[in-house]
Design a protein around this motif. Sequence first.
Motif: not given
Length: 636
Positions: A93-94, A97, A99, A102, A116, A120, A125, A128, A165, A167
């Motif tokens: 995720r990192k 991402c 954001h 995060l 995450c 959301k 986010c 998202y 997003c 991810y």
Amino acid sequence: MEYFPYETLRPHQREFIELVNEAVRRGSNLIIEAPTGFGKTISVLAGVLPYAKEAGYKVLYLARTHRQMDRVIEELKEINKKTPVSGVELRSRKELCLHNYLVEYTSDAYTAMVVCKNLKKSGKCQFYENEKKKREEFEEVAKFFLSGPAHPVEILDYAETLELCPYDLTRKVAEKADVIVASYLYMISPGIREAFLEGLGLTYSDLIVIFDEAHNLPDQAISALSDSISIHTVNRAIKEAEEYREHEIANFLSIFGKGLELLYSEKFSDREVTEVPLSPESIFAHPMNVLGIDARRLIKTLNGMVTVGDSIREDRIEKNQPPRSYIGRVGEFLLLWFSLIGRDDYLFLMGREKGLSLELVALDPSKALTFVRDVKSAIFMSGTLTPLEAFRDVMGIENSMLKKFPRMVKRENALVLVARDVSTRGEERSLQVYRRMVDYIVEAVKIIPKNVGVFTASYEVLQGLLSANLQVKLEETGKAVFIEKQGASSKENDLLVAQFKAHSKTNGAVLLGVMGGRNSEGQDYSGDEMNGVVLVGLPYARPTPRTEAQVRYFEAKFPGKGRYYGYYLPAHRKLVQAAGRVHRSAEERGSIIILDYRALWENVRKDLPDWLAEDMKPVDLAKMRLYLKKFWANAG
């Protein structure tokens, strides 16, 4: 050969492809050893894809490093030029991402998942939110990336441009992609595995799984099944409990921490000892006595800590603070510790290398692969799995076919020398021996053209060589010196290796590292990027409580083979992997110097590939110089 994109096949590739195809059609598992430079990645894909596409199976290709994963996408791109195939590479995720919160505040997969989910849920986010607003555009981009394999950075760039997003977009592509490329952890870590499969709507029976560089699996599996916490985490959890007015938890943790310190003072009277095995119940003895707490109440307390930890993480996310909870972390660890009491496949340790710590050490790597019996087929491949039967036993792979392909390296292109007057055996290590080793290394670096790798049995041995003035003497040869850093990030290490490789086009360079490390196993060095390696010592583990426990466990499981499976064989595989860095094809020349006479012993040689074992020459410093000069004089 519908999915083989190249005009010519290397020796034995057709047999490899047909064997893989047979295994997946039969639903068998396959353990396969093929030498460096064979073309294993393209061969296994060409063998798997015809049946997977025809029967609707998802191919899950697992590797250890990002570089290995990227290579799979590169091969899929080549296939796609000939025959349509889709593929996507999953990252954390990192890494996928956009954001800032995060990216800045999370360091592990679990915390990133929690953050995450909360971002959301709270509508914080924007990527998202855009995904929901631009649903049609999101679906179109996912469809576009199903038209051909894509590297993570390609998806990341598109997502950033459209403010979606990355991810979620990658996961959306993965739902329908023919091949998913991912880290081992997606399948060998139980928690990650369940979330991964559930997120994509997959069951085990949907999968054909490929494990690349499978010699890494035993260590990686043990790491994935193990866990640890430090006294610093306990002390921070106490402060956190006070801050959030969780007085009952603060009281429990204070008494628990004092109990640990009492235990620590009892166990570590000998200053030389860095870790000791524990009776698992002993860490609860002091607090349980003081608090009058029984097992049922203890479990209730620990579950309460986990719940409080989740609430604290949510609160910290709301306040834009790092989303950690020490209370939650201690609760999760102690619940796991408590659940494993009575299990003989775990070792319970107290350590003190970086301050007081508790550690749960898994002893049975096969427990990470129990899912293999439920997949359609699993393929394990590497250049270093000899003996294949030992790998099969240790990893618990049933219903398996075994195949070893012969050497590719031509005899005239490989020079293997073993110094007969040095060793890294514990009792033989001294400044005098390190100085003699430095002489060997410096002479080899002078004669071998361009780049040379020097891989040691451990960081301790590397430090011994540096204390004997190795770096200064190497720099006097006119070659640049690069030293692998213990604990360096992937990015830092990639930069180091790139700089080292670049010197192959000028005066050459020397890379100092350890056997079993990232640079002696996962890296490819072609042409002059590594014309020779010097292997300093045999990388046997120190005789610590965990090593001895591993040997005892394997001895109980495989009578008469415990020390071989748990101690000797892992070290011999690391040696072979490091030696293999010099040959990426049959035509490449390379010299290998082993600075440890034990490599000549039969119990070591029998675990080495034929190209390494058959032509070993025992040497002293003068003979090494002569052999190297003759070998490289004939290079043209």
